[in-house]
Scaffold this motif. Structure first.
Motif, mmCIF file in Angstrom:
data_model
loop_
_atom_site.group_PDB
_atom_site.id
_atom_site.type_symbol
_atom_site.label_atom_id
_atom_site.label_comp_id
_atom_site.label_asym_id
_atom_site.label_seq_id
_atom_site.Cartn_x
_atom_site.Cartn_y
_atom_site.Cartn_z
ATOM 1 N N PHE A 42 6.423 -7.779 12.754
ATOM 2 C CA PHE A 42 5.259 -7.599 13.758
ATOM 3 C C PHE A 42 5.685 -6.415 14.924
ATOM 4 O O PHE A 42 6.724 -5.661 14.547
ATOM 5 N N SER A 43 4.979 -6.189 15.466
ATOM 6 C CA SER A 43 4.816 -5.135 16.661
ATOM 7 C C SER A 43 5.087 -5.506 17.835
ATOM 8 O O SER A 43 4.720 -6.541 18.295
ATOM 9 N N PHE A 44 5.788 -4.760 18.590
ATOM 10 C CA PHE A 44 5.879 -5.155 20.224
ATOM 11 C C PHE A 44 5.766 -4.025 21.101
ATOM 12 O O PHE A 44 5.595 -2.970 20.725
ATOM 13 N N GLU A 45 5.384 -4.238 22.240
ATOM 14 C CA GLU A 45 5.239 -3.067 23.351
ATOM 15 C C GLU A 45 6.127 -3.666 24.338
ATOM 16 O O GLU A 45 5.986 -4.670 24.883
ATOM 17 N N ASP A 46 6.759 -2.750 25.124
ATOM 18 C CA ASP A 46 7.713 -2.803 26.136
ATOM 19 C C ASP A 46 6.752 -2.622 27.446
ATOM 20 O O ASP A 46 6.269 -1.611 27.659
ATOM 21 N N LYS A 47 6.522 -3.764 28.119
ATOM 22 C CA LYS A 47 5.649 -4.097 29.144
ATOM 23 C C LYS A 47 6.466 -3.456 30.751
ATOM 24 O O LYS A 47 5.640 -3.698 31.812
ATOM 25 N N GLY A 48 7.484 -3.225 30.540
ATOM 26 C CA GLY A 48 8.263 -2.936 31.798
ATOM 27 C C GLY A 48 8.915 -4.021 32.430
ATOM 28 O O GLY A 48 9.270 -5.099 31.663
ATOM 29 N N GLU A 49 9.286 -4.187 33.796
ATOM 30 C CA GLU A 49 9.944 -5.226 34.511
ATOM 31 C C GLU A 49 9.042 -6.419 34.479
ATOM 32 O O GLU A 49 7.794 -6.497 34.751
ATOM 33 N N ALA A 50 9.912 -7.663 34.184
ATOM 34 C CA ALA A 50 9.158 -8.960 34.960
ATOM 35 C C ALA A 50 9.967 -9.393 36.162
ATOM 36 O O ALA A 50 11.301 -9.257 36.150
ATOM 37 N N GLN A 51 9.395 -9.899 36.936
ATOM 38 C CA GLN A 51 10.092 -10.476 38.211
ATOM 39 C C GLN A 51 9.704 -11.723 38.660
ATOM 40 O O GLN A 51 8.387 -12.109 38.621
ATOM 41 N N ILE A 52 10.661 -12.675 39.238
ATOM 42 C CA ILE A 52 10.236 -13.635 39.779
ATOM 43 C C ILE A 52 11.261 -13.508 41.022
ATOM 44 O O ILE A 52 12.294 -12.795 41.274
ATOM 45 N N GLN A 53 11.193 -14.600 42.028
ATOM 46 C CA GLN A 53 12.131 -14.573 43.378
ATOM 47 C C GLN A 53 13.294 -14.442 42.849
ATOM 48 O O GLN A 53 14.019 -15.261 42.279
ATOM 49 N N GLY A 54 13.982 -13.133 43.310
ATOM 50 C CA GLY A 54 15.660 -12.806 43.277
ATOM 51 C C GLY A 54 16.101 -12.609 41.830
ATOM 52 O O GLY A 54 17.123 -12.078 41.636
ATOM 53 N N GLY A 57 13.741 -9.006 35.163
ATOM 54 C CA GLY A 57 13.728 -9.237 33.598
ATOM 55 C C GLY A 57 13.072 -8.048 32.962
ATOM 56 O O GLY A 57 12.578 -7.107 33.729
ATOM 57 N N LYS A 58 12.661 -8.166 31.515
ATOM 58 C CA LYS A 58 11.903 -7.282 30.816
ATOM 59 C C LYS A 58 10.835 -8.209 30.189
ATOM 60 O O LYS A 58 11.112 -9.131 29.685
ATOM 61 N N ARG A 59 9.573 -7.560 30.311
ATOM 62 C CA ARG A 59 8.580 -8.154 29.745
ATOM 63 C C ARG A 59 7.976 -7.308 28.272
ATOM 64 O O ARG A 59 7.970 -6.362 28.320
ATOM 65 N N PHE A 60 7.935 -8.175 27.354
ATOM 66 C CA PHE A 60 7.473 -7.868 25.914
ATOM 67 C C PHE A 60 5.818 -8.547 25.561
ATOM 68 O O PHE A 60 5.698 -9.713 25.861
ATOM 69 N N CYS A 61 5.139 -7.575 24.890
ATOM 70 C CA CYS A 61 4.024 -8.278 24.313
ATOM 71 C C CYS A 61 4.448 -8.122 22.837
ATOM 72 O O CYS A 61 4.661 -7.056 22.132
ATOM 73 N N PHE A 62 4.068 -9.044 22.231
ATOM 74 C CA PHE A 62 4.319 -9.265 20.428
ATOM 75 C C PHE A 62 2.996 -9.386 19.773
ATOM 76 O O PHE A 62 2.437 -10.154 20.346
ATOM 77 N N TYR A 63 2.820 -8.646 18.663
ATOM 78 C CA TYR A 63 1.937 -8.781 17.889
ATOM 79 C C TYR A 63 2.180 -9.279 16.373
ATOM 80 O O TYR A 63 2.836 -8.286 16.064
ATOM 81 N N ASP A 64 1.671 -10.253 15.864
ATOM 82 C CA ASP A 64 1.911 -10.644 14.585
ATOM 83 C C ASP A 64 0.518 -10.555 14.096
ATOM 84 O O ASP A 64 -0.092 -11.490 13.785
ATOM 85 N N LYS A 65 0.269 -9.399 13.271
ATOM 86 C CA LYS A 65 -1.010 -9.225 12.869
ATOM 87 C C LYS A 65 -1.277 -10.014 11.538
ATOM 88 O O LYS A 65 -2.394 -10.589 11.500
ATOM 89 N N ASP A 66 -0.377 -10.521 10.582
ATOM 90 C CA ASP A 66 -0.605 -11.327 9.681
ATOM 91 C C ASP A 66 -1.327 -12.703 9.901
ATOM 92 O O ASP A 66 -1.822 -13.280 9.497
ATOM 93 N N ASN A 67 -0.722 -13.211 11.160
ATOM 94 C CA ASN A 67 -1.050 -14.418 11.685
ATOM 95 C C ASN A 67 -1.804 -14.375 12.735
ATOM 96 O O ASN A 67 -2.282 -15.661 13.427
ATOM 97 N N ASN A 68 -2.329 -13.310 13.351
ATOM 98 C CA ASN A 68 -3.139 -13.063 14.387
ATOM 99 C C ASN A 68 -2.608 -13.657 15.391
ATOM 100 O O ASN A 68 -3.323 -14.640 16.264
ATOM 101 N N ILE A 69 -1.400 -13.477 15.953
ATOM 102 C CA ILE A 69 -0.511 -13.937 17.076
ATOM 103 C C ILE A 69 -0.215 -12.872 18.029
ATOM 104 O O ILE A 69 0.146 -11.938 17.620
#
Length: 363
Positions: A42-54, A57-69
């Motif tokens: 699968f492919s992925f994209e680093d979307k930068g920082e993820a934040q909740i109070q205090g 982290g890091k946010r990633f978007c994953f793409y599985d083309k074979d299973n359309n996920i």
């Protein structure tokens, strides 16, 4: 009253609990981010920082083309490794090293952990090598201490007789003049012996049931539980991913974990190269902790990744009693040399090649 989910962030989160290896905060997430490039399914994209109070982290978007996920996942690190730095035996005074180093030997020699040697397993090989390196380390400490005592009669805070000081000095001179001292010096110079001693020391402190051990476990848990509570209050799906000694910490936490949120949120548990089998010989209560995890209704499933080429981790032991859920095992082959197994490079495979991400995308 149900907990409301923050729709401005991803719906799925991972809390990553690292192992004993000394790393700065955020390094493990960077290793995982770099390792994602090694996965071809699968492919992925680093979307930068993820934040909740205090927490950040890091946010990633994953793409599985074979299973359309397409899946967006936030990964947060429950950082606790600074506690290892605060409890290093190698940083203590020489006289403390002598007594606590001796106590460290006694604690491990007269424990059940030597049973692992009779299994003739890869873990036993690593334990024997580590034990031998600890012997060399303590030999060096004793030689330096005896040399110092010969020069400073008040080393222990009270003067010793001259005759005794001379005798100690002669023994010290003999120790540093033997050929074995050359070997010891080379080993202490070129191998991370102090790091191994500090890790054994931390594990010993962590497993103790006295005031110091309980205090250390409490400090470590407090690096995990507040973050886990926060994630369960802000995400629809949460996965605990623990690596190496982090599996010990996460199992300790999850055995009695009861989330503060009133909303039932699936909590998956993924373990990577865990040390539970080895440490179960040291701590008689560890099997009970594993049992309690498998019976905890908060945990929907437990997936364990291990490899015969990883000599520093092993397959999680299964309790003899029947449990609510069963561990799903994934044996992972690692293409490696003998040297990479002995030095523990294969133990980092789960970070450099995070195949466990695929399990998140399947569900």
């Amino acid at each position: 009253m149900e907990t409301s989910i923050n729709k401005s962030i991803s719906h799925e989160a991972v809390i990553f609990i690292p192992g004993l290896s000394p790393q700065e905060k955020g390094v493990c997430l960077e290793l995982i981010s770099n390792g994602l490039s090694n996965l071809e399914d699968f492919s992925f994209e680093d979307k930068g920082e993820a934040q909740i109070q205090g927490y950040t982290g890091k946010r990633f978007c994953f793409y599985d083309k074979d299973n359309n996920i397409s899946r967006e996942i936030d990964i947060y690190e429950a950082y606790w490794q600074d506690l290892v730095a605060e409890n290093k035996l190698s940083n203590k005074e020489l006289k403390i090293k002598i007594f606590q180093g001796f106590g460290l030997f006694i604690d491990w020699i007269f424990s059940r952990v030597w049973k692992v040697v009779f299994e003739v397993s890869y873990s036993s090989v690593c334990f024997l090598i580590s034990s031998l390196l600890m012997v060399f380390w303590y030999y060096g400490i004793v030689a330096i201490a005896m040399t110092t005592i010969g020069e400073n009669h008040n080393f222990f805070g009270q003067s010793i007789p001259d005759d005794l000081a001379k005798a100690i000095s002669l023994i010290a001179n003999s120790m540093v003049n033997w050929q074995i001292w050359i070997i010891v010096s080379l080993i202490l110079t070129f191998l991370p012996v102090e790091g191994i001693v500090d890790q054994f020391y931390f594990v010993t402190q962590y497993l103790r049931n006295d005031e110091e051990g309980i205090s250390l476990r409490t400090k470590t848990r407090n690096r995990v539980i507040p973050l886990l509570n926060n994630l369960l209050s802000n995400y629809e799906k949460v996965t605990v991913v623990a690596y190496s000694f982090g599996v010990m910490i996460s199992t300790d936490v999850l055995a009695d974990y009861n989330p503060s949120t009133t909303q039932l949120i699936p909590l998956r548990y993924i373990t990577l190269g865990g040390t539970l089998k080895f440490l179960s010989y040291k701590s008689v209560n560890l099997q009970k902790e594993i049992q309690k995890c498998l019976d905890n209704k908060v945990i929907s499933n437990w997936i364990d990744y291990y490899s015969n080429q990883d000599w520093f981790g092993s397959k999680t032991p299964v309790p003899q009693k029947k449990t609510s859920i069963e561990i799903e095992f994934h044996k992972t082959p690692i293409d490696s040399s003998l040297w990479e197994k002995i030095t523990g490079k294969t133990h980092f495979y789960y970070l450099f090649n995070p195949i466990w991400i695929k399990m998140l995308l399947k569900e």
